[in-house]
Design a protein around this motif. Sequence first.
Motif, short mmCIF file in Angstrom:
data_model
loop_
_atom_site.label_atom_id
_atom_site.label_comp_id
_atom_site.label_asym_id
_atom_site.label_seq_id
_atom_site.Cartn_x
_atom_site.Cartn_y
_atom_site.Cartn_z
N TYR A 139 16.34 9.20 29.04
CA TYR A 139 17.70 8.74 29.35
C TYR A 139 18.23 9.51 30.54
N PRO A 140 18.61 8.87 31.65
CA PRO A 140 18.46 7.44 31.90
C PRO A 140 17.09 7.08 32.46
N MET A 141 16.31 8.08 32.96
CA MET A 141 15.01 7.79 33.54
C MET A 141 14.18 9.07 33.62
N PHE A 142 12.97 8.94 34.13
CA PHE A 142 11.99 10.04 34.13
C PHE A 142 12.54 11.36 34.66
N GLU A 143 13.35 11.32 35.72
CA GLU A 143 13.84 12.56 36.34
C GLU A 143 14.66 13.43 35.40
N VAL A 240 25.04 8.16 29.13
CA VAL A 240 24.07 8.69 28.18
C VAL A 240 24.03 10.21 28.32
N VAL A 241 23.62 10.87 27.25
CA VAL A 241 23.25 12.27 27.34
C VAL A 241 21.86 12.30 27.98
N ILE A 242 21.72 13.06 29.06
CA ILE A 242 20.44 13.12 29.79
C ILE A 242 19.38 13.79 28.92
N MET A 243 18.28 13.07 28.69
CA MET A 243 17.20 13.57 27.83
C MET A 243 15.87 13.05 28.34
N SER A 244 14.85 13.88 28.24
CA SER A 244 13.50 13.49 28.65
C SER A 244 12.66 13.13 27.43
N ALA A 245 11.75 12.16 27.62
CA ALA A 245 10.85 11.74 26.54
C ALA A 245 9.67 12.69 26.36
N PHE A 246 9.34 13.47 27.38
CA PHE A 246 8.12 14.28 27.31
C PHE A 246 8.20 15.39 26.26
N PRO A 247 9.30 16.17 26.19
CA PRO A 247 9.40 17.15 25.11
C PRO A 247 9.42 16.50 23.72
N HIS A 248 9.92 15.27 23.66
CA HIS A 248 9.94 14.53 22.40
C HIS A 248 8.52 14.40 21.84
N PHE A 249 7.56 14.19 22.72
CA PHE A 249 6.15 14.08 22.31
C PHE A 249 5.68 15.34 21.59
N ILE A 250 6.03 16.51 22.11
CA ILE A 250 5.62 17.76 21.49
C ILE A 250 6.23 17.92 20.11
#
Length: 274
Positions: A139-143, A240-250
């Motif tokens: 959210y909102p994108m990869f960055e 949105v609250v800025i959040m990355s999907a990558f840490p979610h994986f861990i």
Amino acid sequence: MSKILLIVEGAVSEPKYLKQFIKYHDEQMKKNGNKVPPIVVQIYGTLIYDLYKKISSQLTKDEFETIPVLIEILKEKNIKYDEQLDDYEQFSDIFLFFDLDAHYYCKCENRNENIFSSMNELIPFFSESTEKGKLLISYPMFEALKCFKDEFMAENEVLLHLFNIYEVGKKSSTTFKKKSIELTSNGYNDPTFSVEKIEKLVQYFIHCSFYLVCDQTNISNSQAIFENQYKKFIEPSNQVVIMSAFPHFIIDVFGIQPYYDKKVRTINCKNISE
């Protein structure tokens, strides 16, 4: 040995930055005395809403198999795929990394409703990594992955950031890629690996998610995260609250306990769209 499939949206940056998390995953599996499953990264190449359109007619089919459908889509798009996918039964887990990319609906009259409708079908459908796959959203994108400085997670305070989801596109005067530069430091703006770096990003994800879902058991729940992003920020203020999907994986693989800090901190939010 069973393999893990990671499907990513972008062709360049996402695979490069994801390598850090794969390396961390492998090191932690070894550290915990587990065998390291091979991980295959497959580029999808376009927005999640394209995926939604491609599979929406099959969402209710019990016999739906993600990898064969993915291969079919990639062939139609002339995107090269890893030949290991042909033997799809060897994959025990599938994770799909996509951006919210709300600007896809920017010009629609009922843009928020369209986002909710699409995501509210996709996320429950892709809810288990061991079944059809688990969808993890940035959210909102990869960055969003780069939007971190050590001072955002201080001793007594955590600073989160909000961004207007319709100010992401290239034509906007406040594009997310431009504004996100203000929220990063050299250590987090490149794909150089370190255990400390990954674990800080994971801990920050936990704070962001807990702020939204207010429930420790739902910190890794994609549906709960999206519903609260929508109810608390997207619907009332297009944010949105800025959040990355990558840490979610861990977190999804190792759980929150190795990273969860029970210390009470004040949570503050700053709007970077202004």
